[in-house]
Design an enzyme around this catalytic site. Structure first.
Site, short mmCIF file in Angstrom:
data_model
loop_
_atom_site.label_atom_id
_atom_site.label_comp_id
_atom_site.label_asym_id
_atom_site.label_seq_id
_atom_site.Cartn_x
_atom_site.Cartn_y
_atom_site.Cartn_z
N ASP A 1 108.88 52.81 51.13
CA ASP A 1 107.75 53.15 50.27
C ASP A 1 107.61 54.59 49.79
O ASP A 1 107.26 54.82 48.65
CB ASP A 1 106.44 52.81 51.00
CG ASP A 1 105.55 51.95 50.15
OD1 ASP A 1 106.05 51.43 49.16
OD2 ASP A 1 104.38 51.81 50.49
N CYS B 1 98.74 32.83 41.20
CA CYS B 1 100.11 32.55 40.75
C CYS B 1 100.63 31.26 41.36
O CYS B 1 100.65 31.12 42.60
CB CYS B 1 101.03 33.71 41.12
SG CYS B 1 102.73 33.42 40.60
N CYS C 1 92.58 38.44 35.94
CA CYS C 1 92.33 39.83 36.38
C CYS C 1 90.86 40.22 36.08
O CYS C 1 90.43 40.21 34.94
CB CYS C 1 93.27 40.80 35.67
SG CYS C 1 92.90 42.51 36.11
N CYS D 1 92.94 48.98 37.55
CA CYS D 1 93.32 48.00 38.59
C CYS D 1 92.52 48.25 39.88
O CYS D 1 92.52 49.37 40.42
CB CYS D 1 94.81 48.11 38.86
SG CYS D 1 95.35 47.10 40.24
N CYS E 1 95.60 38.56 41.15
CA CYS E 1 96.71 38.14 40.27
C CYS E 1 97.87 37.55 41.05
O CYS E 1 98.79 37.00 40.44
CB CYS E 1 97.15 39.31 39.38
SG CYS E 1 97.65 40.78 40.28
#
Ligand code: SF4
Ligand code: SF4
Length: 399
Positions: free
Chosen positions: A153, A268, A218, A234, A264
């Site tokens: 990361d 899915c 969203c 976001c 989101c």
């Protein structure tokens, strides 16, 4: 495991007579034994999507992460900046969702907030760093003389692109990498090496087809277009990386999210049958998935650090988390939490006081005396408040 110098690229795999295919098969087995879920190999060529990332940055879509990206971009151009002589990037996926599928979409019980799944348990950085270091040691023992570097990361590496190249998924319209069998609830780790390993094929097919579920769901309309995210809208970026006041038009979209957002991904269809993780590190800590908002608002600095020690939630900082908790109560009033919210009007952090004022302003219409109590608390605080921004929040709340 860190590089010490710049020796020439390593042929240890062949020099030691180790067949590269067999080595990758054994490496895959070892990775799974250590707790990783999947592994793919990409050639260590410079990433091809850097221009698109630069355009995205220039358009201001990185939001609060802009300066971080600006610092990282020159180094992300070539993985050799992380390991001189690197030839292969081994990408490792770790499934983290402790509840399989996306059935958790929707609000939780009133008075509670929601936390993104990856943060329900322990901080994954330490966990995955330990695992990738053990995998690197295993590789160095199998191919003596090779050099390695594990990345979790923080280093400037275009991890998602390398993961795509390594066959770990395709880029969904929600910008997440999606594995056709395992969905998108997974974390990425990279192991760079100067060994030449056979590369996997990328997933070239766009399995999203005509679906737009993530774009439609969203809550803050953060997608500018498929696969282009405006991070300044976001919830995930706002609740984790932004520790100051949030724009008033974005606050209702937060709903009850206090750390991250999974909307989101939850909608899915490729996550419907995603495997659950039984890894103890990812199991929810006490109230890790849906903490009491009143209890969050009552945390002082020391209690915050104690409660979230070893958890990703620490990253939000106390003021960011309590601000989001107050906003969540504004979005979904819960009368038993009134005292905690009213007390937050006197919090040491102006951002928390301002969010509590906004929330109580939304409570003013409530019946059974709650609205009147909210009004009285705001009016009393206005008389004592000295911070100009917080005063303005209170005045708007009382208007
Ligand atoms: Fe929208 Fe939440 Fe996805 Fe961010 S994480 S793009 S706010 S649905
Ligand atoms: Fe693709 Fe639909 Fe999943 Fe969005 S919700 S990433 S469009 S499959």
């Amino acid at each position: 495991m860190e590089p010490h110098a710049d020796p020439p690229a390593n042929d240890a795999a062949t020099a030691a007579g180790v067949a590269a295919d067999g080595l990758v098969a054994a490496l895959r087995q070892e990775a799974i034994r250590l707790g990783f879920s999947r592994l793919g190999v990409a050639r260590a060529e410079p990433p091809s999507r850097q221009d698109a990332v630069r355009r995205w940055l220039d358009q201001g879509f990185a939001g609060v992460m802009e300066s971080w990206f600006e610092r990282q971009m020159p180094l992300r151009d070539d993985p050799a900046t992380l390991l001189p002589g690197v030839r292969s990037v081994i990408m490792l996926a770790t499934d983290h969702a402790t509840k399989p599928g996306g059935q958790d979409a929707g609000a939780c019980e009133a008075g509670r907030g929601r936390v993104a799944r990856y943060a329900w348990g322990d901080d994954y950085h330490e966990l995955l760093r330990g695992r990738v270091n053990r995998l690197a040691a295993w590789l160095e023992a199998r191919a003596p003389g090779c050099r390695t570097r594990g990345v979790v990361d923080s280093a400037p590496l275009a991890e998602r692109e390398f993961a795509w190249r390594a066959g770990l998924g395709w880029f969904g319209k929600n910008t997440m990498l999606i594995d056709p069998r395992s969905g998108s609830f997974f974390l990425l780790t990279a192991l760079l090496t100067d060994l030449e390993l056979p590369a996997d094929a990328p997933v070239e097919v766009d399995h999203c087809g005509t679906c737009t579920a993530c774009l439609d769901a969203c809550p803050t309309s953060a997608f500018v277009e498929p696969r282009v995210l405006d991070a300044s809208r976001c919830i995930s970026a706002l609740t984790i990386e932004e520790h100051g006041p949030l724009a008033a038009d974005l606050r209702p979209g937060l709903a009850d999210w206090v750390f991250g957002c999974d909307v989101c991904q939850e909608v899915c269809p490729w996550n419907r049958h995603a495997p659950g993780s039984t890894d103890p590190a990812f199991q929810p800590r006490d109230e890790g998935a849906t903490p009491s908002l009143a209890a969050l608002l009552e945390l002082d600095d020391e209690a915050f650090r104690r409660r979230f020690a070893g958890s990703p939630v620490l990253r939000a900082k106390r003021r960011g988390l309590l601000r989001s908790a107050a906003i969540a109560l504004g979005n979904r009033p819960h009368a038993p939490s009134f005292d905690a919210l009213a007390a937050a009007l006197a919090d040491e952090e102006p951002v928390v006081r301002g969010a509590a004022a906004w929330a109580l302003g939304r409570w003013r219409q409530l019946a059974d005396g709650v609205g009147e109590r909210a009004h009285a608390a705001l009016a009393a605080r206005l008389a004592a408040e000295t911070d100009a921004d917080v005063r303005a929040e209170i005045e708007r709340a009382l208007a």
